[in-house]
Structure formats: C-alpha cells, structure tokens
Design an enzyme around this catalytic site. Structure first.
Site, PDB file in Angstrom:
ATOM      1  N   GLY A 271       0.850  -1.190   0.000  1.00 17.84           N
ATOM      2  CA  GLY A 271       0.000   0.000   0.000  1.00 17.84           C
ATOM      3  C   GLY A 271       0.883   1.236   0.000  1.00 17.84           C
ATOM      4  NE  ARG A 272       4.021   2.668   5.292  1.00 12.68           N
ATOM      5  CZ  ARG A 272       3.273   3.298   6.186  1.00 12.68           C
ATOM      6  NH1 ARG A 272       3.237   4.594   6.202  1.00 12.68           N
ATOM      7  NH2 ARG A 272       2.557   2.611   7.061  1.00 12.68           N
ATOM      8  NE  ARG A 308       1.449   7.384   8.207  1.00 14.38           N
ATOM      9  CZ  ARG A 308       2.748   7.449   8.391  1.00 14.38           C
ATOM     10  NH1 ARG A 308       3.411   8.556   8.105  1.00 14.38           N
ATOM     11  NH2 ARG A 308       3.412   6.419   8.833  1.00 14.38           N
ATOM     12  CE1 TYR A 312      -1.206   4.057  13.151  1.00 13.68           C
ATOM     13  CE2 TYR A 312      -0.858   5.557  11.318  1.00 13.68           C
ATOM     14  CZ  TYR A 312      -1.547   4.509  11.892  1.00 13.68           C
ATOM     15  OH  TYR A 312      -2.558   3.912  11.183  1.00 13.68           O
ATOM     16  CB  CYS A 342      -9.456  23.160  19.736  1.00 14.35           C
ATOM     17  SG  CYS A 342      -9.532  24.815  19.044  1.00 14.35           S
ATOM     18  CD  GLU A 343      -8.144  16.833  20.571  1.00 10.82           C
ATOM     19  OE1 GLU A 343      -7.324  16.324  21.378  1.00 10.82           O
ATOM     20  OE2 GLU A 343      -9.353  16.603  20.579  1.00 10.82           O
ATOM     21  CE1 TYR A 371      -2.886   2.640   5.055  1.00 10.79           C
ATOM     22  CE2 TYR A 371      -0.524   2.927   4.772  1.00 10.79           C
ATOM     23  CZ  TYR A 371      -1.658   2.139   4.695  1.00 10.79           C
ATOM     24  OH  TYR A 371      -1.551   0.840   4.252  1.00 10.79           O
TER      25      TYR A 371
END
Ligand SMILES: *Cc1c(COP(=O)(O)O)cnc(C)c1O
Length: 412
Positions: A271-272, A308, A312, A342-343, A371
């Site tokens: 995939g990647r 990501r 991760y 806002c995190e 992704y």
C-alpha cells in the site's frame, strides 16, 4: 539533502504559490510520474514466477489514483465493500480485486460472494459464515506468529494481534472447508507496515511457505505488504533495498516450488510503497510564536488533514517554502510545527530543526500519499482538503474538490 521537492522537480516547474492560489490550502499535491514509478517497481519484485503486486487501496482510494494502478497493471486489495465499489467505479474487473476484510457482517460477505470477488477469511468463524452463505472458493488469512512495523499499532502479524488464523487452528480450516464444500484457493498474510529491513519479511515468507505445504493445490500464496519508504529523506535516509530483497527472495521461492511440485501465483500487497512518496501537502503558516521559550509555527494542516503524526508519532519531513521556493537548510532552528485543531496533540513536527519559519510561508510536508487523505476527518467541522495531480506533461489537474461546509450540512 537541502530540498527533496527540488531534487525530483516535484512540481514540474509550477510555482506552488500559483497552485494554492487556484486550489487553496491545505492541499494534497500528487505527482503522476512518481506514483506510476512506484506502482511499476513493486510489480517487478518477482519476475521468475507468476506474480502480481496487489495495490492495497486503503492507503489511498482516490479514484484517479486507482485508475493509475489499473493502467500500470496492478491488481488491488480491498478491505471493505466500500473499497470494492470504488475499485469497480475506477474500472477494475472483478477478478483483479482481492477482498481481505475482517469481522464483516453477513451482508458484506454476501456482497463479495454475489459479485464473485475472491475473499480472504480472517477467522474460523468468518470461514463458517462464508461457507454458510454458499461461498464456494476463498482464501484464509494466516497469522504466522511473527510481525514487524514502524510502531506497535501497525504490527499486524504475531501472537498479540487480532488478525488471521493461528497455525494450530489449520486442521479446523480443513474441517470447515469440507463441511461446506469450500475450496481453499489461497493463503495470505500481512505482518505489518513500513519496515526498511527486508529480513523479517523474508523470514515471514519462508514461514508462510512452510505452512503452505500443508495445503493441497493452492492457486495463490500472498505474502502481504509493508515495504517501507524513507520518511527521513532530508537526512539522506536510503530507500527500501528492493534489489537486495529480490535477490534474497528468489531462492526461497525456488526451494518452495521444488518441494510443492507446482507453481502457484505469488502475490504481495503493498500500500504505502505505491503511493506515499507521490504526494506532499501544502499548508499556509498563519502564526508563529514562542511559548516558554519554545518556537511554534501554526499552519492550516490540522490533525484532521494528516493524522499520522498524532496517531502514530510518525515523522514527516517538512520543507519551508517562501515565495514558492524552498528556504535553505544552512541555518536551522528548533521549532514545533502544529495545525489549527483544538487539541494539544495536533502536532505535525515536534522540536524539529528547520529553517526559521515566518508567517505567510508555505509548509510542505513530504511523503503524504499513503494514509494521508484516506485517514482525513472533518473534526472541528473542518471540511476535507482538495487534491491535485501534477500530470506527466506538467499540467495541474484537480482530482478531488475541496469539501464544503454545505457538504457536511447535507447529512442532517
Ligand atoms: C494495510 C494492509 C496492507 C498494506 O500495508 P502497507 O504497509 O501500506 O504496504 C496490506 N495487506 C493488508 C491485509 C493490510 O491490511
């Protein structure tokens, strides 16, 4: 390396400022040539035996990118009925789609059976379901007891993961297959995502081929995906050693073919590798500040645009563009690049040495094709970004329009 995008002429002479003037920010920008090259390269991993590299589409399901895979001759893996429908819409024939779901409903399983799409069963209970729905031929996903990957969340083989059927349960596969008169046409595995050292994968191939000897008359054996890409290219990280990998893989296959007495179709599921390096994200720097002595650059690339790093702790290289040109990396300053959500976890690059970022610059995140958009969300009611492709001839084509707030309101 001072600039990756200059070294490969990523924008093919287009000024990134002109591109965002037309399409806005944040913006996913793809390069057709880079995408095609990677899709082609994975199809050449095995040349001595029948082989297909199935592009694992969950990395990126933009229909225009699926069409490139179709043209490059890749088959595809789908994880859901939604991905199957995307592939059919892109023009894939049903026999070039392999469905590798987990924990699906009878409805979802029926969809694949009725469409005649080869399906891999991820557990004994899903194999029972497949048989009870009058499926006639399928694959089973084996959990080989080994895994590998860039972080624990993406290791998908090994005793501690939810995937596949354990080796000790293989006798029950045969019992269920016999009960429903289902032919086990293939076995597949996937040990994890983004490894740069081929050895764990080669070990897993050897192991799966040992397991394969227990199955009679397999039509295909699928070794899974996970080939890594160099996310630290500005620090001169080397690519996955494809040539070395190929050389080591061939004798393992020779040995198996001699023992098995026939040659099944071999498959892998990258995939990647197919799409990651073919895309960057352009975002605008709207604010710079210092908090407790730490320098922050605030962009419009929130965790809803690229999750990501938050999810991760993944690394994406950042290039700083001023007037559309990469700023020299001769003088670097430690900075933290963030989004607009806002995190406190909304961070793209933490304590990173970068050219000093100014308001109005463009941040260019590298290697965002896998992704990236496929994991976008509308968190904070922020519509998802547009995607454009730099075509072979240098023209810029929109391949997905920007979502609007009206699109989001339409669901009510
Ligand atoms: C996600 C996935 C892949 C692709 O993994 P990459 O690391 O992107 O190559 C392959 N096979 C299965 C079953 C997957 O779930």
């Amino acid at each position: 390396m001072n600039s990756y995008i200059e070294s490969v002429n990523f924008f093919k002479g287009n000024n990134p400022e002109d591109i965002v003037k037309t399409y806005g920010t944040p913006l996913y920008v793809y390069n057709e040539e880079v995408l095609r090259r990677h899709m082609h390269d994975v199809s050449q991993v095995i040349t001595k035996y029948p082989y297909t590299a199935n592009y694992s589409v969950k990395a990126n399901t933009n229909i225009h990118i699926l069409k490139l895979a179709l043209e490059e001759g890749n088959n595809c893996d789908a994880m859901s009925t939604g991905e199957i429908q995307m592939l059919l819409k892109a023009g894939f024939p049903k026999d070039r789609i392999f469905y590798i779901p987990n924990n699906v409903s009878a409805e979802e399983m029926k969809f694949a059976i009725h469409n005649g799409i080869m399906t891999s069963c991820d557990s004994l209970s899903q194999l029972e379901l497949f048989g009870s729905l009058k499926g006639t031929k399928c694959a089973v996903r084996i959990n080989p007891g080994v895994g590998a990957g860039h972080c624990e969340k993406v290791v998908t083989g090994g005793k501690k993961t939810k995937f596949g059927i354990a080796e000790e349960d293989i006798p029950q596969i045969f019992e269920i297959a016999k009960k429903y008169n289902v032919k086990i046409a293939g076995i597949n595995q996937h040990i994890g995502s983004c490894f740069m050292d081929p050895q764990p994968y080669l070990d897993a191939v050897t192991n799966l081929l040992r397991i394969a000897l227990q199955f009679e008359d397999l039509e295909f054996i699928d070794f899974g995906g996970g080939y890594g890409i160099p996310y630290h290219k500005l620090d001169d990280e080397k690519p996955f050693p494809m040539e070395d990998f190929k050389k080591k893989l061939e004798p393992i296959l020779d040995d198996f073919v001699a023992k098995y007495g026939k040659t099944p179709l071999f498959k892998s599921e990258p995939g990647r590798f197919c799409v990651a390096e073919g895309s960057v994200i352009l975002g605008r720097v709207h604010a710079v500040k210092q908090n407790a002595g730490k320098k922050y650059a605030g962009t419009d690339i929130g965790m809803n645009v690229l999750v990501r790093p938050s999810m991760y702790d993944s690394h994406h290289d950042v290039e700083v563009l001023r007037n559309g040109k990469p700023v020299s990396r001769d003088h670097l300053v430690e900075q933290t690049v963030t989004g607009n959500i806002c995190e406190s976890g909304d961070i793209l690059a933490k304590d990173r040495l970068l050219p000093e970022i100014k308001e109005g610059d463009l941040a260019c995140l590298l290697d965002t094709g896998a992704y990236g958009w496929s994991m976008c969300s509308t968190y904070n009611s922020r519509p998802r970004p547009a995607e454009v492709m730099i075509c072979k001839d240098g023209t810029v084509k929109q391949i997905r329009r920007r979502e609007t707030i009206e699109d989001l309101m339409m669901l009510f």
